[in-house]
Design an enzyme around this catalytic site. Structure first.
Site, PDB file in Angstrom:
ATOM      1  N   ARG A 131       0.822  -1.223   0.000  1.00  0.00           N
ATOM      2  CA  ARG A 131       0.000   0.000   0.000  1.00  0.00           C
ATOM      3  C   ARG A 131       0.852   1.268   0.000  1.00  0.00           C
ATOM      4  O   ARG A 131       0.533   2.243   0.674  1.00  0.00           O
ATOM      5  CB  ARG A 131      -0.918   0.045   1.233  1.00  0.00           C
ATOM      6  CG  ARG A 131      -1.944  -1.015   1.313  1.00  0.00           C
ATOM      7  CD  ARG A 131      -2.988  -0.939   0.209  1.00  0.00           C
ATOM      8  NE  ARG A 131      -3.896  -2.042   0.394  1.00  0.00           N
ATOM      9  CZ  ARG A 131      -3.645  -3.276  -0.025  1.00  0.00           C
ATOM     10  NH1 ARG A 131      -2.554  -3.534  -0.720  1.00  0.00           N
ATOM     11  NH2 ARG A 131      -4.500  -4.240   0.193  1.00  0.00           N
ATOM     12  N   GLU A 180      -4.483   3.122   7.009  1.00  0.00           N
ATOM     13  CA  GLU A 180      -4.388   2.908   5.569  1.00  0.00           C
ATOM     14  C   GLU A 180      -4.944   4.139   4.849  1.00  0.00           C
ATOM     15  O   GLU A 180      -4.546   4.469   3.739  1.00  0.00           O
ATOM     16  CB  GLU A 180      -5.179   1.651   5.169  1.00  0.00           C
ATOM     17  CG  GLU A 180      -5.370   1.551   3.657  1.00  0.00           C
ATOM     18  CD  GLU A 180      -5.576   0.150   3.147  1.00  0.00           C
ATOM     19  OE1 GLU A 180      -5.154  -0.805   3.826  1.00  0.00           O
ATOM     20  OE2 GLU A 180      -6.148   0.016   2.071  1.00  0.00           O
ATOM     21  N   SER A 232     -11.013  -0.217   4.427  1.00  0.00           N
ATOM     22  CA  SER A 232     -10.206  -0.536   5.608  1.00  0.00           C
ATOM     23  C   SER A 232      -9.496   0.709   6.117  1.00  0.00           C
ATOM     24  O   SER A 232      -8.841   1.406   5.353  1.00  0.00           O
ATOM     25  CB  SER A 232      -9.137  -1.574   5.257  1.00  0.00           C
ATOM     26  OG  SER A 232      -9.748  -2.738   4.779  1.00  0.00           O
TER      27      SER A 232
END
Ligand SMILES: Cc1cc2nc3c(=O)[nH]c(=O)nc-3n(C[C@H](O)[C@H](O)[C@H](O)COP(=O)(O)OP(=O)(O)OC[C@H]3O[C@@H](n4cnc5c(N)ncnc54)[C@H](O)[C@@H]3O)c2cc1C
Length: 337
Positions: free
Chosen positions: A149, A333, A223
């Site tokens: 990510r 995130e 998320s």
């Protein structure tokens, strides 16, 4: 001033001092230095906790073209403002493989490259050949420094480069590693015995629809935390407490930057943050106008009218609770602004 509520999937109110929608490249050069601006795709990975006292550029650059095609591969250039899921569906309709597991992830093509989106064992960094930016220079895959990510666009090039298009390499033969089907039990159960890019995308769409909220009716940014890395020893201790706690060896993770020290250590495993939160009673928990989704403890939703600050406070409580119980620092995130 412009209200950004329609421009983020949490649907929180925040006011931008200046706001423009960009739909052609020529206007980009008139904008000058972007240092203090915010480039916005769909706003599917952003939580606004305050007003934005500068320029917000909503990216509407559109277009895609096939650059090169051989018997095995196809190179496609896609404008950064294209909708990610539509690009995936277009690819699988052409029977091109490489993006099928990433179906139904909200956002733009540019946003996908920034966050190196991933799902069901696939990450976008694996199929990116090049990222083109406003200064006319292209970054090779290597130069993008994709990892979990993460990419250079979240670090050194943050607010310094406007991604204008992304060049993808897709495959004409199935390009999904066969072995991850066994790890992702839920995906396998939805697949026919001879999966194609199209049937994989359909399976992913079905699972995601069942498991995740539709941000259009239940505002969310997916998320809120990354899945944490812990030592094997720590994992073993946790697994005694938490039933069915899964783990994934970090050195087996498929990321295109195997040299990345984080991913090189055989001592570390990745564990699902959602399972930790589940165990602590966070699934479906509601405080005021903010809650976690009742089918997924990692997914925070705006039940209606919540402010960015309320969502932020909720997320902080989740983080604190995991830290206290398991001595794990969850990393967001989502980007908090
Ligand atoms: C229901 C739901 C499910 C999700 N599931 C997943 C999932 O499975 N896997 C996953 O990885 N993510 C997932 N996400 C997160 C999100 O979809 C991705 O992060 C997505 O790529 C964000 O794209 P965006 O266009 O909305 O980017 P934005 O949120 O608009 O921007 C994100 C960052 O990228 C920068 N940026 C955007 N466009 C450009 C550009 N053209 N040039 C330079 N910088 C740019 C922004 O400035 C910002 O810093 C989910 C989100 C939701 C709402």
């Amino acid at each position: 001033v412009t209200n950004l509520a329609p421009y983020n999937t949490f649907k929180v109110e925040a006011f931008a001092r200046d706001f423009i929608e960009l739909s052609d490249l020529s206007s980009l050069s008139n904008l000058g230095n972007l240092e203090n601006s915010l480039i916005l795709g769909l706003g599917a990975n952003i939580l606004f906790t305050k007003n934005f006292e500068s320029l917000v550029i909503k990216n509407n650059l559109k277009g895609k073209k096939v650059l090169k095609e051989t018997d095995e591969e196809v190179l496609i250039e896609v404008a950064s403002g294209e909708n990610w899921h539509e690009f995936v569906m277009w690819s699988v309709e052409n029977s091109w493989s490489g993006v099928e597991n990433l179906a139904l992830i909200p956002g733009t093509v540019g946003g996908a490259a920034v966050g190196n989106i991933g799902a069901y064992g696939q990450t976008v960094g694996e199929i990116i050949e090049k990222v083109k930016t406003d200064n006319g220079l292209g970054l090779t895959n290597q130069e993008c420094q994709f990892s979990y990510r993460d990419s250079i666009f979240k670090r050194q090039l943050k607010n310094k480069a406007f991604i204008t298009s992304v060049v993808f390499k897709l495959y004409k033969t199935a390009h999904f590693a066969a072995d991850y089907y066994s790890r992702y039990e839920s995906l396998r159960t939805y697949l026919p015995s001879h999966p194609t890019p199209q049937t994989v995308a359909e399976a992913v769409t079905k699972i995601r629809t069942a498991k995740l909220p539709d941000w259009k009716t239940l505002p969310t940014a997916g998320s809120v935390f990354k899945n944490p890395f812990v030592t094997k020893k720590h994992y073993e201790a946790l697994a005694k407490e938490i039933k069915d706690l899964q783990m994934y060896p970090v050195d087996k993770m498929i990321y295109p930057r195997p040299g990345d020290p984080v991913f090189n250590t055989a001592e570390m495993v990745k564990i699902p943050a959602g399972r930790l939160l589940d165990e602590l009673g966070w699934r479906g928990k509601r405080i005021g106008r903010v809650a976690t989704y009742d089918k997924h403890a990692l997914v925070v939703v705006n039940c209606g009218g919540a402010s960015g600050q309320e969502i932020f406070d909720f997320v902080q409580q989740m983080r604190l609770s995991v830290k206290k119980a398991y001595a794990i620092n969850l990393e967001p995130e989502i980007e908090i602004i």
